[in-house]
Structures are given as structure tokens and as C-alpha cells.
Motif scaffolding. Structure first.
Motif, PDB file in Angstrom:
ATOM      1  N   ILE A  69       0.847  -1.198   0.000  1.00  0.00           N
ATOM      2  CA  ILE A  69       0.000   0.000   0.000  1.00  0.00           C
ATOM      3  C   ILE A  69       0.885   1.251   0.000  1.00  0.00           C
ATOM      4  O   ILE A  69       1.886   1.325   0.707  1.00  0.00           O
ATOM      5  CB  ILE A  69      -0.928  -0.005   1.231  1.00  0.00           C
ATOM      6  N   ARG A  70       0.469   2.235  -0.777  1.00  0.00           N
ATOM      7  CA  ARG A  70       1.227   3.494  -0.851  1.00  0.00           C
ATOM      8  C   ARG A  70       0.373   4.715  -0.523  1.00  0.00           C
ATOM      9  O   ARG A  70       0.854   5.841  -0.629  1.00  0.00           O
ATOM     10  CB  ARG A  70       1.830   3.654  -2.258  1.00  0.00           C
ATOM     11  N   GLN A  71      -0.894   4.481  -0.121  1.00  0.00           N
ATOM     12  CA  GLN A  71      -1.789   5.575   0.243  1.00  0.00           C
ATOM     13  C   GLN A  71      -2.507   5.214   1.545  1.00  0.00           C
ATOM     14  O   GLN A  71      -3.072   4.129   1.657  1.00  0.00           O
ATOM     15  CB  GLN A  71      -2.825   5.819  -0.853  1.00  0.00           C
ATOM     16  N   LEU A  72      -2.478   6.128   2.512  1.00  0.00           N
ATOM     17  CA  LEU A  72      -3.097   5.866   3.801  1.00  0.00           C
ATOM     18  C   LEU A  72      -3.953   7.050   4.226  1.00  0.00           C
ATOM     19  O   LEU A  72      -3.513   8.201   4.127  1.00  0.00           O
ATOM     20  CB  LEU A  72      -2.033   5.580   4.867  1.00  0.00           C
ATOM     21  N   LEU A  73      -5.165   6.758   4.688  1.00  0.00           N
ATOM     22  CA  LEU A  73      -6.101   7.759   5.193  1.00  0.00           C
ATOM     23  C   LEU A  73      -6.302   7.474   6.677  1.00  0.00           C
ATOM     24  O   LEU A  73      -6.976   6.515   7.053  1.00  0.00           O
ATOM     25  CB  LEU A  73      -7.421   7.678   4.423  1.00  0.00           C
ATOM     26  N   ASP A  74      -5.699   8.295   7.524  1.00  0.00           N
ATOM     27  CA  ASP A  74      -5.646   8.071   8.969  1.00  0.00           C
ATOM     28  C   ASP A  74      -6.625   9.034   9.648  1.00  0.00           C
ATOM     29  O   ASP A  74      -6.335  10.219   9.807  1.00  0.00           O
ATOM     30  CB  ASP A  74      -4.211   8.296   9.454  1.00  0.00           C
ATOM     31  N   ARG A  97       1.843   8.306   0.287  1.00  0.00           N
ATOM     32  CA  ARG A  97       1.033   9.519   0.444  1.00  0.00           C
ATOM     33  C   ARG A  97       0.065   9.281   1.599  1.00  0.00           C
ATOM     34  O   ARG A  97      -0.639   8.267   1.642  1.00  0.00           O
ATOM     35  CB  ARG A  97       0.288   9.833  -0.854  1.00  0.00           C
ATOM     36  N   ILE A  98       0.029  10.234   2.532  1.00  0.00           N
ATOM     37  CA  ILE A  98      -0.738  10.071   3.762  1.00  0.00           C
ATOM     38  C   ILE A  98      -1.620  11.287   3.974  1.00  0.00           C
ATOM     39  O   ILE A  98      -1.169  12.426   3.826  1.00  0.00           O
ATOM     40  CB  ILE A  98       0.187   9.884   4.992  1.00  0.00           C
ATOM     41  N   VAL A  99      -2.886  11.046   4.311  1.00  0.00           N
ATOM     42  CA  VAL A  99      -3.794  12.119   4.699  1.00  0.00           C
ATOM     43  C   VAL A  99      -4.253  11.847   6.125  1.00  0.00           C
ATOM     44  O   VAL A  99      -4.760  10.760   6.434  1.00  0.00           O
ATOM     45  CB  VAL A  99      -5.008  12.207   3.760  1.00  0.00           C
ATOM     46  N   TYR A 100      -4.061  12.835   6.993  1.00  0.00           N
ATOM     47  CA  TYR A 100      -4.499  12.765   8.377  1.00  0.00           C
ATOM     48  C   TYR A 100      -5.812  13.528   8.536  1.00  0.00           C
ATOM     49  O   TYR A 100      -6.013  14.555   7.889  1.00  0.00           O
ATOM     50  CB  TYR A 100      -3.462  13.402   9.303  1.00  0.00           C
ATOM     51  N   VAL A 101      -6.667  13.037   9.441  1.00  0.00           N
ATOM     52  CA  VAL A 101      -7.943  13.693   9.727  1.00  0.00           C
ATOM     53  C   VAL A 101      -8.147  13.738  11.236  1.00  0.00           C
ATOM     54  O   VAL A 101      -7.989  12.717  11.921  1.00  0.00           O
ATOM     55  CB  VAL A 101      -9.136  12.935   9.090  1.00  0.00           C
ATOM     56  N   ALA A 138     -13.982  13.817   0.040  1.00  0.00           N
ATOM     57  CA  ALA A 138     -13.801  14.896  -0.940  1.00  0.00           C
ATOM     58  C   ALA A 138     -12.485  15.612  -0.728  1.00  0.00           C
ATOM     59  O   ALA A 138     -11.750  15.908  -1.684  1.00  0.00           O
ATOM     60  CB  ALA A 138     -14.964  15.879  -0.844  1.00  0.00           C
ATOM     61  N   GLU A 139     -12.139  15.882   0.536  1.00  0.00           N
ATOM     62  CA  GLU A 139     -10.883  16.560   0.838  1.00  0.00           C
ATOM     63  C   GLU A 139      -9.687  15.640   0.604  1.00  0.00           C
ATOM     64  O   GLU A 139      -8.639  16.077   0.114  1.00  0.00           O
ATOM     65  CB  GLU A 139     -10.893  17.058   2.281  1.00  0.00           C
ATOM     66  N   ALA A 140      -9.825  14.373   0.965  1.00  0.00           N
ATOM     67  CA  ALA A 140      -8.721  13.428   0.802  1.00  0.00           C
ATOM     68  C   ALA A 140      -8.330  13.258  -0.653  1.00  0.00           C
ATOM     69  O   ALA A 140      -7.163  12.993  -0.976  1.00  0.00           O
ATOM     70  CB  ALA A 140      -9.092  12.075   1.410  1.00  0.00           C
ATOM     71  N   ALA A 141      -9.298  13.413  -1.548  1.00  0.00           N
ATOM     72  CA  ALA A 141      -9.039  13.237  -2.983  1.00  0.00           C
ATOM     73  C   ALA A 141      -8.068  14.274  -3.537  1.00  0.00           C
ATOM     74  O   ALA A 141      -7.550  14.111  -4.635  1.00  0.00           O
ATOM     75  CB  ALA A 141     -10.351  13.278  -3.758  1.00  0.00           C
ATOM     76  N   ARG A 142      -7.789  15.336  -2.781  1.00  0.00           N
ATOM     77  CA  ARG A 142      -6.785  16.306  -3.213  1.00  0.00           C
ATOM     78  C   ARG A 142      -5.387  15.703  -3.200  1.00  0.00           C
ATOM     79  O   ARG A 142      -4.512  16.108  -3.968  1.00  0.00           O
ATOM     80  CB  ARG A 142      -6.795  17.539  -2.308  1.00  0.00           C
ATOM     81  N   THR A 143      -5.177  14.738  -2.291  1.00  0.00           N
ATOM     82  CA  THR A 143      -3.841  14.162  -2.100  1.00  0.00           C
ATOM     83  C   THR A 143      -3.776  12.700  -2.518  1.00  0.00           C
ATOM     84  O   THR A 143      -2.741  12.230  -2.998  1.00  0.00           O
ATOM     85  CB  THR A 143      -3.432  14.284  -0.622  1.00  0.00           C
ATOM     86  N   LEU A 144      -4.881  11.981  -2.339  1.00  0.00           N
ATOM     87  CA  LEU A 144      -4.917  10.555  -2.639  1.00  0.00           C
ATOM     88  C   LEU A 144      -5.668  10.300  -3.939  1.00  0.00           C
ATOM     89  O   LEU A 144      -6.623  10.996  -4.254  1.00  0.00           O
ATOM     90  CB  LEU A 144      -5.603   9.785  -1.506  1.00  0.00           C
TER      91      LEU A 144
END
Length: 263
Positions: A69-74, A97-101, A138-144
Motif C-alpha cells: 500500500i502506498r496511500q493511507l487515510l488516517d 502519500r498520507i492524509v491525516y484527519v 472529498a478533501e482526501a481526494a486532493r492528495t490521494l
């Protein structure tokens, strides 16, 4: 991203209480008081905090190092500490690529520490609530790239959603937006230890913080319905693929989780 977050230091917040239990300094007296009251009733609370953090590190290591895996939504990031998700992931694969929430404004203040990244990869931070999966996606799609596999991480956050069916719906909506080959990783507090349940009941009734609801391991397992659950299944966090030198000696704690793959 707001540049002037409003922090209410009169009401405890789960991210800051957790930071205190982990020995961190990014918290306020009201958070320390809430955490200390939990520990008075249940001294093992700090062990849950520490062991669950260790599971997170092992999970990210597996997802990136073995599953590719190379994309993580935390979601429910909490305050920066050692071995944050992006640090573990990008050590193994710099292009990750990682997106934190999170919804604690103090986490936003510290987001600069979370937004460091290798040149090859990327990190982003979203201030949002787990109860709003559409906004998160929707916001995560900017990075992932949501057309490629993503690891969805919900570590210790679903207990803050009081209704179990609502929590299941949130997981289902998030996973439905992710493609085949994506993963779900989560843990949450369990109702297996009466002292832990009592400590949380006192916390919920008197702290003013968002209540936290421990659930049975069977209910936690329901979050993985329809997914391919990885071995060893839904187990106490200390028993999810522990390091070789701790195998057989890992204590049981009132926190369980697992990892599953979307077919």
C-alpha cells in the motif's frame, strides 16, 4: 485549512487526553485531570495507550512493507508523537502519500509536524469529524488517488460514535468509496475488563468530553463485514502480529482490532 483555530482549553478532548496518557506535553490541565481520573479507577489505561500505539506501527509496517500500500487515510490522528503514520510509511516507501484527519484544533496547530514528507511522497491534514465521511473523502481526494488502493485507518476513533449502527455505517460508506485492494485497519476499546468499563463510565458522566463507548470484540469484528480479514483476526492489540521477542508474553488489554482487505 484554518490558520487561527479556536482551542477550548476548558473542555477535555480525546486527542489531548490520549497525549497525556502517552506521556506527551501537548495537553491542558483539564485533559490531564480527565486522564488522571481514568487512571485512578483503571491504572492499566496507560498500557492500553502504549500498546495500541505499537499496534499502529506494526499495522503500517505490514500495509506498506508487505501489502504494497502506498496511500493511507488516517482518521482520528491525534497529536503528533513518535512513529507517526507517515514516518513509518515513508521509511519503508518514500513515495507513500498520507492524509491525516482530526477535529481537535490543537492537532491543526501541530499539523506542521504531521505534514513533513519525503520529496517523493506527500502528506496532508484535514480538519473534519469522522461522522462526515463524504467531506473527508472529498478533501482526501486532493492528495490521494481514490481509484487506487488506500488503507483506511480508524485507530481508537469509533468508540466516540455512541451508536454502533452509525459507526458501522460510517465504516461502510468510507470503504465503499475505496477500490478493490484497499484495506481497513482499526482498533477500539473493549468491554472485556470491568475496571476499564467503570473508568470510562465515570469519565463519560463527569468530564464533559465526548463520551467513549467500549464495545465487545464481536461488535468490533462487525466493522469488517464483507472484507477479507487478515490473520490473526480481531484480537487484543498486543496480539496483532507482535514482534518475535514478545510472542507469548504480550499481555491482554481491553482494546482489540484487526486488518482486512477489500476484495
Amino acid at each position: 485549512m484554518s490558520t487561527h483555530p479556536k482551542i477550548d482549553d476548558t473542555v477535555p478532548h480525546s486527542a489531548r487526553i490520549w497525549n497525556h496518557l502517552l506521556g506527551g506535553k501537548d495537553n491542558y490541565p483539564v485533559d490531564r485531570a480527565a486522564g488522571d481520573k481514568i487512571r485512578e479507577v483503571f491504572p492499566g489505561m496507560a498500557d492500553i495507550a502504549r500498546h495500541s500505539r505499537h499496534m499502529l506501527t506494526r499495522v503500517v509496517g505490514h500495509l506498506v512493507g508487505e501489502a504494497g500500500i502506498r496511500q493511507l487515510l488516517d482518521i482520528g490522528t491525534g497529536l503528533p508523537t513518535v512513529n507517526n503514520t507517515h514516518e513509518v510509511a515513508q521509511r519503508l516507501a518514500p513515495e507513500s502519500r498520507i492524509v491525516y484527519v482530526d477535529n481537535d484544533p490543537l492537532v491543526l496547530v501541530h499539523a506542521q509536524a504531521l505534514l513533513t514528507s519525503t520529496p517523493e511522497g506527500a502528506t496532508d491534514y484535514i480538519e473534519a469529524d469522522v461522522r462526515d465521511p463524504d467531506a473527508i473523502l472529498a478533501e482526501a481526494a486532493r492528495t490521494l488517488d481514490l481509484d487506487r488502493p488506500v488503507a483506511l485507518m480508524l485507530m481508537g476513533i469509533l468508540g466516540l460514535v455512541a451508536d454502533h449502527e452509525e459507526a458501522r455505517s460510517i465504516v461502510a460508506r468510507l470503504m465503499a468509496a475505496l477500490p478493490s485492494g484497499s484495506y481497513l485497519a482499526l482498533y477500539d476499546g473493549t468491554d472485556t475488563d470491568p475496571a476499564y468499563v467503570e473508568a470510562l463510565a465515570r469519565h463519560n458522566s463527569g468530564s464533559g468530553a465526548v463520551p467513549y463507548t467500549p464495545r465487545s470484540p464481536e461488535r468490533i469484528a462487525r466493522y469488517f463485514d464483507g472484507l477479507e480479514l487478515l490473520e490473526p483476526g480481531v484480537v487484543p492489540v498486543t496480539q496483532w502480529r507482535p514482534e518475535a521477542n514478545t510472542w507469548g508474553r504480550a499481555p491482554e488489554v481491553a482494546c482489540a482490532g484487526g486488518v482486512a482487505r477489500k476484495r
